[in-house]
Design a protein around this motif. Structure first.
Motif, mmCIF file in Angstrom:
data_model
loop_
_atom_site.group_PDB
_atom_site.id
_atom_site.type_symbol
_atom_site.label_atom_id
_atom_site.label_comp_id
_atom_site.label_asym_id
_atom_site.label_seq_id
_atom_site.Cartn_x
_atom_site.Cartn_y
_atom_site.Cartn_z
ATOM 1 N N ALA A 24 0.866 -1.171 -0.097
ATOM 2 C CA ALA A 24 0.014 0.009 0.010
ATOM 3 C C ALA A 24 0.825 1.120 -0.008
ATOM 4 C CB ALA A 24 -0.967 -0.180 1.321
ATOM 5 N N THR A 25 0.334 2.489 -0.204
ATOM 6 C CA THR A 25 1.044 3.656 -0.314
ATOM 7 C C THR A 25 1.964 3.799 1.238
ATOM 8 O OG1 THR A 25 -0.511 4.830 -1.887
ATOM 9 C CG2 THR A 25 0.864 6.179 -0.506
ATOM 10 N N SER A 26 3.085 3.765 0.993
ATOM 11 C CA SER A 26 4.018 4.326 2.044
ATOM 12 C C SER A 26 3.828 3.301 3.302
ATOM 13 C CB SER A 26 3.716 5.890 2.719
ATOM 14 O OG SER A 26 3.757 6.728 1.436
ATOM 15 N N LYS A 66 12.018 13.056 -5.889
ATOM 16 C CA LYS A 66 11.169 13.017 -7.050
ATOM 17 C C LYS A 66 10.672 11.395 -7.021
ATOM 18 C CE LYS A 66 12.018 16.956 -8.539
ATOM 19 N NZ LYS A 66 10.880 18.212 -8.248
ATOM 20 N N ALA A 67 9.241 11.296 -6.706
ATOM 21 C CA ALA A 67 8.703 10.035 -7.096
ATOM 22 C C ALA A 67 7.189 10.300 -6.902
ATOM 23 C CB ALA A 67 8.970 9.088 -5.619
ATOM 24 N N SER A 68 6.439 9.568 -7.681
ATOM 25 C CA SER A 68 4.850 9.648 -7.621
ATOM 26 C C SER A 68 4.509 8.109 -7.705
ATOM 27 C CB SER A 68 4.742 10.428 -9.095
ATOM 28 O OG SER A 68 4.965 9.522 -9.882
ATOM 29 N N TRP A 69 3.076 8.314 -7.621
ATOM 30 C CA TRP A 69 2.332 6.856 -7.885
ATOM 31 C C TRP A 69 2.987 6.339 -9.180
ATOM 32 C CZ3 TRP A 69 -3.081 8.157 -5.852
ATOM 33 C CH2 TRP A 69 -3.162 7.776 -4.278
ATOM 34 N N SER A 70 2.711 7.152 -10.030
ATOM 35 C CA SER A 70 3.059 6.567 -11.484
ATOM 36 C C SER A 70 4.436 5.885 -11.495
ATOM 37 C CB SER A 70 3.068 7.559 -12.578
ATOM 38 O OG SER A 70 1.678 8.019 -12.746
ATOM 39 N N PHE A 100 -3.131 0.806 -2.984
ATOM 40 C CA PHE A 100 -2.445 1.112 -4.238
ATOM 41 C C PHE A 100 -1.868 0.109 -4.751
ATOM 42 C CE2 PHE A 100 1.436 2.703 -6.481
ATOM 43 C CZ PHE A 100 1.037 3.315 -7.326
ATOM 44 N N GLY A 101 -1.281 -0.634 -4.166
ATOM 45 C CA GLY A 101 -0.527 -1.801 -4.699
ATOM 46 C C GLY A 101 -1.152 -2.569 -6.099
ATOM 47 N N GLY A 102 -2.538 -2.572 -5.758
ATOM 48 C CA GLY A 102 -3.309 -3.263 -6.803
ATOM 49 C C GLY A 102 -3.302 -2.253 -8.087
ATOM 50 N N ALA A 122 -8.328 -2.421 -3.042
ATOM 51 C CA ALA A 122 -7.186 -1.726 -3.939
ATOM 52 C C ALA A 122 -8.159 -0.597 -4.628
ATOM 53 C CB ALA A 122 -6.831 -2.580 -4.961
ATOM 54 N N GLN A 123 -7.323 0.424 -4.598
ATOM 55 C CA GLN A 123 -8.235 1.911 -5.495
ATOM 56 C C GLN A 123 -7.072 2.825 -5.308
ATOM 57 O OE1 GLN A 123 -8.101 3.977 -2.472
ATOM 58 N NE2 GLN A 123 -7.390 2.218 -1.351
ATOM 59 N N PHE A 124 -7.442 4.196 -5.933
ATOM 60 C CA PHE A 124 -6.470 5.076 -5.900
ATOM 61 C C PHE A 124 -7.097 6.503 -5.075
ATOM 62 C CE2 PHE A 124 -8.658 4.609 -9.864
ATOM 63 C CZ PHE A 124 -9.144 6.147 -10.315
#
Length: 285
Positions: A24-26, A66-70, A100-102, A122-124
């Motif tokens: 998941a995120t972070s 510099k980092a993003s979900w993409s 976010f991992g999905g 899983a979702q964004f």
């Protein structure tokens, strides 16, 4: 250089799956260690990794990093897919994605090699999809306080707050954008055509009824991006397995070793659900 963990069986076998777990995120990848050991004990090779800027993949200050979900999907998860193909040639590659991992599972250019996917919650983080009872509290926390602190610090100091690991500003920028499609997020606008449709894996989306992020709308919003995959959405309530709560994170807690983990294992092994699986199937596509 990405850091992570790996469980590898003693001898290679062409029919054995190698499973990549997307966090998941972070969330540090070590959070999923016991679940990885469970899959390994059932004969799978398993790879865990931290996204750039997180855990073992963090090399210093996140101020200006510099980092993003993409980036986490198109660069980091893509790197793991390529590594799996090199290290486990000929073996099927499966993916487990939490939150976010999905989503990350659909951002890699090599996504066509994935055989099966299991996602959990899983979702964004589209604000419209948050559970109605908690929506405005969540919007305040994640879409107001988080970007405010990020602007002050140059990154989100989540660890000090006990919310998340410290998080790069670019990830926060994606999270707080009020878009309803992933391609509307700031980092995705520079990618061109997104590779979601290249994923043809049999996909099981597991959602929990007491997860304020993983509502039916949120799960199915992400599933709609995987247009070339056969998709099944299984929704589980705590009472279905005789507990009072599960929420967004607890699926991967060891206490669900005998109740929830076998659902994911069965899908990874066979691409199907057991007849007596708890919960209700929202739809198969």
């Amino acid at each position: 250089m990405l850091g992570g963990l790996e469980w590898r069986q003693h001898t290679p076998h062409a029919s054995r799956a190698v499973v990549i777990i997307n966090a998941a995120t972070s969330v540090r990848c070590c959070y999923y260690t016991r679940f990885a050991e469970y899959l390994f004990s059932h004969g799978m090779d398993v790879m865990l990794f931290d996204y750039r800027g997180i855990g073992a993949s963090r090399t210093g200050s996140l101020r200006g990093f510099k980092a993003s979900w993409s980036d986490w999907g198109s660069l980091d998860f893509e790197a793991l897919l390529k590594r799996a193909q090199r290290q486990y040639p000929g073996q099927p590659i499966d993916v487990v994605g939490h939150s976010f991992g999905g989503c990350a599972a659909g951002l890699a250019a090599s996504g066509a090699v994935i055989r099966r996917v299991v996602t959990v919650g899983a979702q964004f983080a589209c604000w419209r999809d948050y559970a109605p009872a908690q929506r405005w509290q969540m919007v305040t926390k994640w879409h107001a306080v988080m970007p405010l602190l990020t602007g002050l610090c140059g990154y989100f100091p989540g660890k000090r707050l006990g919310w998340l690991e410290d998080t790069p500003a670019g990830v926060v920028k994606d999270w707080v954008t009020f878009g309803t499609r992933f391609e509307q997020l700031p980092s995705a606008r520079h990618l061109g055509a997104l590779p979601f449709a290249s994923v043809k894996a049999k996909t099981l989306a597991i959602s929990l009824s007491d997860d304020p992020f993983g509502t039916v709308a949120a799960i199915e919003r992400l599933l709609s991006h995987f247009s070339a995959s056969s998709r099944t959405h299984l929704r589980i309530s705590p009472e279905d397995i005789g507990v009072t709560e599960i929420g967004h994170f607890a699926f991967f807690h060891n206490r669900f070793h005998d109740s929830l983990w076998p659902i994911a294992l069965q899908w990874l092994q066979t691409g199907a659900l057991a007849i007596d699986v708890p919960g209700s199937i929202q739809y198969p596509l």
